[in-house]
Design an enzyme around this catalytic site. Structure first.
Site, PDB file in Angstrom:
ATOM      1  N   SER A 257      52.370  24.224  15.335  1.00  0.00           N
ATOM      2  CA  SER A 257      51.224  23.964  14.453  1.00  0.00           C
ATOM      3  C   SER A 257      49.861  24.333  15.035  1.00  0.00           C
ATOM      4  CB  SER A 257      51.211  22.490  14.025  1.00  0.00           C
ATOM      5  OG  SER A 257      51.016  21.634  15.130  1.00  0.00           O
ATOM      6  N   LYS A 302      46.855  14.005  11.889  1.00  0.00           N
ATOM      7  CA  LYS A 302      46.065  15.015  12.610  1.00  0.00           C
ATOM      8  C   LYS A 302      44.596  14.966  12.183  1.00  0.00           C
ATOM      9  CE  LYS A 302      49.972  18.037  13.563  1.00  0.00           C
ATOM     10  NZ  LYS A 302      50.662  19.319  13.333  1.00  0.00           N
TER      11      LYS A 302
END
Length: 364
Positions: A257, A302
């Site tokens: 990611s 996140k």
């Protein structure tokens, strides 16, 4: 003893008993929470995250932060008390254990998979960044893996570069399987390959690989769930030769990611001026060799980690937009990106203060 005191004592004992039972009762859940966030332009522990040599680099400023999610380990089993606490906590998410570790995946298997994905994301981040800057990158088809006990075992090796199959030049990984399956099981296939060690040495020296040789492999009948066909037992992939050295160093991080943020960091270091203008930008998203930004997991966690670290803008993959827009932390501006060019253009606008035109995410 007064009745009220007896009642309170009994209630306390029952509560203690329930807590004890809860602490001992394991449930099939795992927990996700915001993890560390790292500026790709920084030097944690004195070592730059992005290390470039053999090409001119430029000073940078501001932040281009990659973000992570912290998860419970595969072999850890939550109890009821921990699960309830996690469900009630806004900054944590409790999910079924199989969501994070499918098919009984062990901690070792998960770590290996994350390491492989991280390595691939680094490679793709380099390719995408250089292509965005119109810096040539040479690509090669290679042997990504060799199946154990397959006809190719001991003849072909992971890292071998495949130049041709039966004399037909290959430029894409999918061509390899197509050429092999033209054969009947038991027939020979001739691969023209540059051995892995030779290829690695050439790559390290920044030279085109040479020294190919022919390797003959007898095909076998497939035994997987697909259509019966001839196979040799390899997976083909792509390798690249870069015109200068690029190394990405970041300990204790896995998965794919961070790819987009690595690419942006490389673009910043390889071009004059500061890409962010000193602003604090964070983001997440996978990236492929063409610069396409893909979705990731745990985006809510996140975003919280980014906001808590000081980010004011967050670059989110378009496929994660609906989820991200539904729970964007206060003080964080969400920016939608589809590819690396989108991401760079948005950071340019953030730098100049032209934020009214930033592509946004919708919860609808």
């Amino acid at each position: 003893m007064p009745r009220r005191t007896v009642t309170m004592l009994a209630s306390t004992l029952v509560l203690i008993a329930l807590l004890c039972v809860g602490a001992l009762t394991k449930v099939p859940y795992a927990e996700m929470s915001p993890g560390p966030t790292v500026n790709t332009l920084s030097s944690p522990g004195g070592k730059p995250v992005l290390q470039i040599s053999g090409h001119k680099t430029y000073p940078t400023s501001g932040h281009l932060n990659m973000v992570t999610v912290r998860v419970t380990q595969a072999d850890y089993r939550m109890n009821i008390v921990e699960a309830v606490y996690g469900w009630l906590a806004h900054d944590d998410v409790v999910v079924p254990h199989d969501t994070l570790y499918p098919n009984g995946q062990t901690e070792q298997q998960s770590s290996q998979e994350n390491a492989e994905e991280f390595s691939q994301s680094q490679e793709s981040a380099k390719v995408a960044a250089l292509k965005e800057l119109h810096i040539p990158v040479v690509s090669h088809v290679n042997v990504a893996s060799v199946l154990k006990n397959s006809p190719a075992e001991g003849k072909l090796h992971a890292g071998d570069l495949i130049e041709a199959v039966d004399g037909t030049k290959v430029t894409r990984p999918d061509q390899v399987a197509g050429l092999v399956t033209r054969h009947k099981p038991g027939q020979d296939v001739v691969f023209t390959v540059v051995p892995a060690k030779t290829a690695a040495a050439a790559k390290k020296a920044g030279k085109e690989p040479s020294g190919s040789r022919k390797v003959t492999v007898k095909t076998a009948l497939s035994h997987d769930s697909g259509k019966s066909r001839a196979i040799v037992g390899i997976a083909a992939g792509t390798d690249h030769t870069f015109p200068f050295d690029i190394d990405i160093k970041l300990a204790d991080v896995g998965g794919p990611s961070a790819g987009m943020m690595f690419s942006l960091g490389l673009i910043d270091e390889l071009t004059p001026g500061s890409l962010t203008g000193g602003k604090f930008v964070a983001g997440t998203g996978t990236i492929d060799d063409k610069g396409t930004v893909g979705p990731i997991g745990g985006i809510a966690m996140k975003m919280i980690g980014a906001r808590d670290a000081g980010a004011r803008y967050f670059l989110a993959p378009s496929d994660n937009c609906k989820e991200a827009a539904a729970d964007t932390p206060k003080g964080l501006t969400l920016v939608r990106v589809k590819n690396l060019s989108d991401a760079k253009a948005s950071v340019d606008k953030i730098r100049t203060g032209d934020t009214a035109g930033l592509p946004s995410c919708s919860a609808g």
